[in-house]
Write an enzyme that holds these catalytic residues in place. Structure first.
Site, PDB file in Angstrom:
ATOM      1  N   SER A  67      34.096 -13.364 -24.206  1.00 44.59           N
ATOM      2  CA  SER A  67      34.054 -12.119 -23.439  1.00 44.59           C
ATOM      3  C   SER A  67      34.196 -10.859 -24.277  1.00 44.59           C
ATOM      4  O   SER A  67      34.148  -9.751 -23.724  1.00 44.59           O
ATOM      5  CB  SER A  67      35.143 -12.129 -22.362  1.00 44.59           C
ATOM      6  OG  SER A  67      34.773 -12.990 -21.305  1.00 44.59           O
ATOM      7  N   LYS A  70      31.663  -8.183 -23.706  1.00 40.48           N
ATOM      8  CA  LYS A  70      31.735  -7.139 -22.684  1.00 40.48           C
ATOM      9  C   LYS A  70      32.003  -5.757 -23.261  1.00 40.48           C
ATOM     10  O   LYS A  70      31.814  -4.750 -22.566  1.00 40.48           O
ATOM     11  CB  LYS A  70      32.773  -7.529 -21.638  1.00 40.48           C
ATOM     12  CG  LYS A  70      32.292  -8.710 -20.803  1.00 40.48           C
ATOM     13  CD  LYS A  70      33.399  -9.403 -20.033  1.00 40.48           C
ATOM     14  CE  LYS A  70      32.816 -10.631 -19.309  1.00 40.48           C
ATOM     15  NZ  LYS A  70      33.858 -11.552 -18.846  1.00 40.48           N
ATOM     16  N   SER A 122      37.899  -8.991 -16.919  1.00 40.14           N
ATOM     17  CA  SER A 122      36.855  -9.774 -17.574  1.00 40.14           C
ATOM     18  C   SER A 122      35.938 -10.458 -16.571  1.00 40.14           C
ATOM     19  O   SER A 122      35.496 -11.598 -16.782  1.00 40.14           O
ATOM     20  CB  SER A 122      37.476 -10.814 -18.522  1.00 40.14           C
ATOM     21  OG  SER A 122      36.558 -11.219 -19.505  1.00 40.14           O
TER      22      SER A 122
END
Length: 391
Positions: A67, A70, A122
């Site tokens: 993640s 992101k 997230s």
């Protein structure tokens, strides 16, 4: 337009005298500053303002980043989207595997609030909704991500989705993620989002608001922590980017596949703040020996003490026919560390009227000389050039 016609070398004792004179008050560090290490398969530490990577381990190795993806998703959405846009959640976003903010089909949420859900919790569903809204499709958004990566200089990275779930041809290196983080942290909206500990957002399905708590523990456990993102998949392992600001300096750490990341980040940040102070290498108004020129801006850079002897500089002068020359700029002081350019400082003539004007303004205001900026200088010069007004 910018035709350089002359280079005046300033190496050895000449540049050391200049740089030592303006940086002499900087805090000293030990020449034998200790090495630092982590439990990560790859790691990097970057000074956000200068972009200098202060520490790297396997920094150019392409790896899964989970993640941490992101960070790229957020900055691309901020730059290409409108934070006030109302985003409609589509089928591809609903029920997306992995971490989620539990969006429902057809739900409407502002792009700004989706970005909070993306970075604090997230949410993979938020990532998908954002990508489809901003890029038209996952593929379209991935194109924008890779375009931004190329712009930043991320040479060991490639993106195929906005959330970071493991996929073929989706990877990045620690050094690249450090560069991306430094770039993103210069954006006000991004900084605001990733530094937020708790965010409330309207919930159209219930009588209570969404409440999102930031997963980044560094915001609570490290002095000055102000971002940025956690990440995990079974294949990628624990991934983390954290940033902190102390004494006006901001550093960011990236670790990939690190089982002890929270502790490692504390140690690496401590090390960076202690051993790489920002040193002022040139001050605005400083005379450049043997040139008749003065620096039009301050320049500082993170250096350990023993690197002072590895600094050098040269002066690049401008063609008298160039627009910059007509606007008052006479060249640049090019500052190098071990032969690599680390900064360029605009130069003005030592007899430029701006210096006298600044002395007069400072005297009338009871201030020391040297105030102002290169932009202010250019504004005054343009005004005088095109209007004849010299006030």
């Amino acid at each position: 337009m910018k035709a350089l016609v002359k280079q005046i070398g300033m190496t050895g004792m000449a540049v050391l005298m200049l740089l030592t004179h303006v940086a002499g008050a900087a805090p000293a560090v030990h020449a034998d500053h200790p090495r630092i290490g982590t439990h990560a398969q790859a790691a990097a530490l970057i000074d956000v303002e200068s972009g200098r990577i202060l520490y790297s381990h396997n920094g150019d190795k392409p790896m899964l980043i989970a993640s941490l993806t992101k960070v790229m998703t957020a900055i691309v959405a901020i730059e290409h989207g409108n934070l006030e846009d109302e985003v409609t959640v589509g089928r591809n976003a609903v029920g997306k595997e992995g971490s989620s903010i539990y969006l429902k089909l057809g739900e409407k949420m502002s792009l700004e609030n989706l970005l909070y859900g993306l970075m604090l919790r997230s949410g993979n569903d938020a990532a998908t909704a954002i990508a489809e809204h901003v890029g038209g499709s996952i593929e379209g958004f991935a194109f924008l991500m890779n375009q931004k990566a190329e712009e930043i200089g991320m040479t060991n990275s490639h993106f195929v989705n906005p959330h970071g779930l493991d996929a073929k041809d989706h990877y990045a290196s620690a050094n690249d993620m450090a560069k991306l983080t430094a770039y993103a942290l210069r954006n006000k909206s991004f900084r605001q989002i990733v530094s937020t500990k708790v965010k409330k957002a309207p919930n159209p399905h219930e009588d209570w608001d969404y409440v999102w708590h930031n997963k980044n523990k560094m915001l609570r456990f490290y002095d000055g922590a102000d971002g940025v993102k956690t990440g995990y998949t079974k294949a990628a392992g624990r991934c983390l980017i954290s940033s902190a600001t102390q004494g006006g300096r901001q550093l960011a750490v990236v670790t990939l596949n690190d089982g002890n990341d929270w502790l490692d980040h504390r140690h690496v940040l401590d090390w960076g703040f202690q051993y790489f102070p920002h040193r002022t290498l040139i001050k605005r108004g400083s005379a450049i020996q043997g040139t008749g020129l003065r620096a039009a801006a301050d320049f500082s850079y993170p250096l350990v003490e023993e690197e002072r002897s590895e600094l050098s500089s040269s002066v690049e002068t401008l063609d008298e026919k160039s627009l910059d020359y007509r606007l008052g700029k006479r060249g640049e002081l090019v500052i190098k560390l071990r032969g690599e350019v680390i900064g360029r400082v605009p130069l003005l003539a030592a007899d430029d009227p701006v210096w006298q004007e600044e002395k007069q303004v400072a005297a009338s205001a009871g201030m020391s000389s040297g105030a102002g900026s290169y932009q202010q200088t250019l504004t005054a010069l343009v005004r005088a050039l095109f209007t004849g007004e010299t006030r």
